[in-house]
Design a protein around this motif. Structure first.
Motif, PDB file in Angstrom:
ATOM      1  N   LEU A 166       5.257   5.131  -0.679  1.00 44.56           N
ATOM      2  CA  LEU A 166       5.646   4.186   0.371  1.00 44.56           C
ATOM      3  C   LEU A 166       5.731   4.897   1.718  1.00 44.56           C
ATOM      4  O   LEU A 166       5.192   4.423   2.728  1.00 44.56           O
ATOM      5  CB  LEU A 166       7.004   3.551   0.053  1.00 44.56           C
ATOM      6  CG  LEU A 166       7.100   2.668  -1.183  1.00 44.56           C
ATOM      7  CD1 LEU A 166       8.560   2.266  -1.425  1.00 44.56           C
ATOM      8  CD2 LEU A 166       6.218   1.453  -1.066  1.00 44.56           C
TER       9      LEU A 166
ATOM     10  N   SER B 164      13.173   6.184   4.672  1.00 46.55           N
ATOM     11  CA  SER B 164      13.369   4.959   3.899  1.00 46.55           C
ATOM     12  C   SER B 164      14.646   4.246   4.330  1.00 46.55           C
ATOM     13  O   SER B 164      15.691   4.871   4.494  1.00 46.55           O
ATOM     14  CB  SER B 164      13.463   5.275   2.403  1.00 46.55           C
ATOM     15  OG  SER B 164      12.264   5.846   1.949  1.00 46.55           O
TER      16      SER B 164
ATOM     17  N   THR C 232      13.165  -0.751  -3.589  1.00 45.49           N
ATOM     18  CA  THR C 232      13.382  -1.515  -4.810  1.00 45.49           C
ATOM     19  C   THR C 232      12.319  -1.101  -5.809  1.00 45.49           C
ATOM     20  O   THR C 232      11.120  -1.170  -5.512  1.00 45.49           O
ATOM     21  CB  THR C 232      13.280  -3.031  -4.545  1.00 45.49           C
ATOM     22  OG1 THR C 232      14.263  -3.392  -3.582  1.00 45.49           O
ATOM     23  CG2 THR C 232      13.495  -3.827  -5.827  1.00 45.49           C
TER      24      THR C 232
ATOM     25  N   ILE D 167       2.159  -3.151   3.898  1.00 42.38           N
ATOM     26  CA  ILE D 167       1.940  -4.601   3.935  1.00 42.38           C
ATOM     27  C   ILE D 167       2.251  -5.183   5.309  1.00 42.38           C
ATOM     28  O   ILE D 167       1.760  -6.246   5.649  1.00 42.38           O
ATOM     29  CB  ILE D 167       2.713  -5.342   2.812  1.00 42.38           C
ATOM     30  CG1 ILE D 167       4.180  -4.968   2.800  1.00 42.38           C
ATOM     31  CG2 ILE D 167       2.086  -5.056   1.478  1.00 42.38           C
ATOM     32  CD1 ILE D 167       4.998  -5.689   1.741  1.00 42.38           C
TER      33      ILE D 167
ATOM     34  N   PHE E  43       6.815  -2.027   6.417  1.00 48.57           N
ATOM     35  CA  PHE E  43       7.039  -2.535   5.067  1.00 48.57           C
ATOM     36  C   PHE E  43       5.868  -2.103   4.195  1.00 48.57           C
ATOM     37  O   PHE E  43       4.706  -2.204   4.608  1.00 48.57           O
ATOM     38  CB  PHE E  43       7.152  -4.064   5.086  1.00 48.57           C
ATOM     39  CG  PHE E  43       8.354  -4.544   5.858  1.00 48.57           C
ATOM     40  CD1 PHE E  43       9.569  -4.733   5.234  1.00 48.57           C
ATOM     41  CD2 PHE E  43       8.263  -4.768   7.225  1.00 48.57           C
ATOM     42  CE1 PHE E  43      10.682  -5.142   5.951  1.00 48.57           C
ATOM     43  CE2 PHE E  43       9.363  -5.189   7.955  1.00 48.57           C
ATOM     44  CZ  PHE E  43      10.578  -5.386   7.316  1.00 48.57           C
ATOM     45  N   ALA E  44       6.182  -1.632   2.989  1.00 45.57           N
ATOM     46  CA  ALA E  44       5.132  -1.112   2.117  1.00 45.57           C
ATOM     47  C   ALA E  44       5.438  -1.456   0.665  1.00 45.57           C
ATOM     48  O   ALA E  44       6.572  -1.796   0.314  1.00 45.57           O
ATOM     49  CB  ALA E  44       5.001   0.398   2.290  1.00 45.57           C
ATOM     50  N   GLU E  45       4.394  -1.338  -0.159  1.00 44.25           N
ATOM     51  CA  GLU E  45       4.540  -1.541  -1.604  1.00 44.25           C
ATOM     52  C   GLU E  45       3.754  -0.444  -2.315  1.00 44.25           C
ATOM     53  O   GLU E  45       2.856   0.167  -1.736  1.00 44.25           O
ATOM     54  CB  GLU E  45       4.038  -2.921  -2.019  1.00 44.25           C
ATOM     55  CG  GLU E  45       2.564  -3.159  -1.735  1.00 44.25           C
ATOM     56  CD  GLU E  45       2.128  -4.603  -1.971  1.00 44.25           C
ATOM     57  OE1 GLU E  45       2.991  -5.476  -2.200  1.00 44.25           O
ATOM     58  OE2 GLU E  45       0.917  -4.836  -1.921  1.00 44.25           O
TER      59      GLU E  45
ATOM     60  N   GLU F 115       2.289   0.835  -6.447  1.00 43.53           N
ATOM     61  CA  GLU F 115       2.124   0.588  -7.878  1.00 43.53           C
ATOM     62  C   GLU F 115       1.744   1.897  -8.550  1.00 43.53           C
ATOM     63  O   GLU F 115       0.906   2.650  -8.046  1.00 43.53           O
ATOM     64  CB  GLU F 115       1.042  -0.449  -8.148  1.00 43.53           C
ATOM     65  CG  GLU F 115       0.876  -0.717  -9.640  1.00 43.53           C
ATOM     66  CD  GLU F 115      -0.224  -1.699  -9.957  1.00 43.53           C
ATOM     67  OE1 GLU F 115       0.055  -2.645 -10.717  1.00 43.53           O
ATOM     68  OE2 GLU F 115      -1.350  -1.517  -9.451  1.00 43.53           O
TER      69      GLU F 115
ATOM     70  N   THR G 117       6.562  -0.427 -10.212  1.00 44.52           N
ATOM     71  CA  THR G 117       6.187  -0.879  -8.882  1.00 44.52           C
ATOM     72  C   THR G 117       7.380  -0.675  -7.951  1.00 44.52           C
ATOM     73  O   THR G 117       8.517  -0.527  -8.404  1.00 44.52           O
ATOM     74  CB  THR G 117       5.785  -2.374  -8.865  1.00 44.52           C
ATOM     75  OG1 THR G 117       6.909  -3.157  -9.281  1.00 44.52           O
ATOM     76  CG2 THR G 117       4.586  -2.640  -9.761  1.00 44.52           C
TER      77      THR G 117
ATOM     78  N   THR H 275       8.833  -1.711  -3.709  1.00 46.73           N
ATOM     79  CA  THR H 275       8.687  -2.209  -2.355  1.00 46.73           C
ATOM     80  C   THR H 275       9.746  -1.513  -1.513  1.00 46.73           C
ATOM     81  O   THR H 275      10.784  -1.085  -2.029  1.00 46.73           O
ATOM     82  CB  THR H 275       8.883  -3.740  -2.247  1.00 46.73           C
ATOM     83  OG1 THR H 275      10.180  -4.072  -2.755  1.00 46.73           O
ATOM     84  CG2 THR H 275       7.813  -4.480  -3.031  1.00 46.73           C
TER      85      THR H 275
ATOM     86  N   SER I 291      11.191  -0.692   2.871  1.00 42.50           N
ATOM     87  CA  SER I 291      11.037  -0.722   4.320  1.00 42.50           C
ATOM     88  C   SER I 291      11.408   0.656   4.835  1.00 42.50           C
ATOM     89  O   SER I 291      12.256   1.350   4.264  1.00 42.50           O
ATOM     90  CB  SER I 291      11.909  -1.810   4.951  1.00 42.50           C
ATOM     91  OG  SER I 291      13.265  -1.637   4.609  1.00 42.50           O
TER      92      SER I 291
END
Length: 181
Positions: free
Chosen positions: A102, A118, A122, A143, A151-153, A155, A166, A168, A170
């Motif tokens: 992230l 960070s 989550t 994202i 904001f990022a995600e 996997e 996974t 997510t 910010s």
């Protein structure tokens, strides 16, 4: 000491002891270059070996293997030294790799002189990981880029391509370097 604990201790001492060695390079060169390079260039120089990677990589056996704007890929090689008490890779290892993905995805979008940290993270654990799960691949994607918050995600998949976790998050964006104060 009663007989049972003494016998258990002797049994453990007779088993093969394993160890892991953590190696890292001095980070001074990378820290000096950090405020001078755009995030993507900084990450690409780490991948190429022109700049040393972060010491945490040696602890968790992860490597940044690809970076483009808004997207990074890490590879992690879990082993038994990462096990929790129930014989699976500790969730903290997976969380560390996900958080790194992230953060570096966010960093890949930042201009020179900007850093990140960070704000929240989550993580969803989808299946257990063991040493025989093979190398893990973790892809982080921005994202929503931003000047103040990104904001990022991410996997993470095992060697068979099955999603194992996974995340997510910010990330706060802020100035870095000698002029940041």
């Amino acid at each position: 000491m009663s007989a049972a604990p003494r016998q258990n201790q002797e049994n453990r001492e007779n088993q093969q002891t394993r160890e892991t060695v953590v190696r890292w390079e001095d980070t001074a060169e990378a820290m000096a270059a950090l405020p001078e390079l755009a995030g993507l260039e900084f990450l690409r120089r780490m991948i190429s070996g022109d700049l040393p990677g972060p010491p945490i990589s040696g602890h968790v056996r992860m490597d940044l293997v690809a970076a483009e704007e808004g997207r990074v890929v890490f590879r992690c090689e879990p082993d038994e030294s990462h096990y929790n008490p129930i014989g699976a890779v500790h969730g903290g290892l997976m969380c560390t790799v996900l958080d790194s993905a992230l953060g570096c995805a966010a960093h890949s979008t930042l201009p020179a002189g900007m850093g990140y940290t960070s704000i929240d993270l989550t993580v969803n654990y989808l299946r257990p990981v063991r040493a025989d799960s093979g190398p893990l691949t973790c892809t982080g994607t921005v994202i929503k880029p931003g000047r103040r918050v990104v904001f990022a995600e991410a996997e993470m998949v095992d060697a068979a391509g099955r999603a194992v976790a996974t995340a997510t998050g910010s990330l706060l964006v802020f100035p870095i370097g000698p002029d940041a104060a």
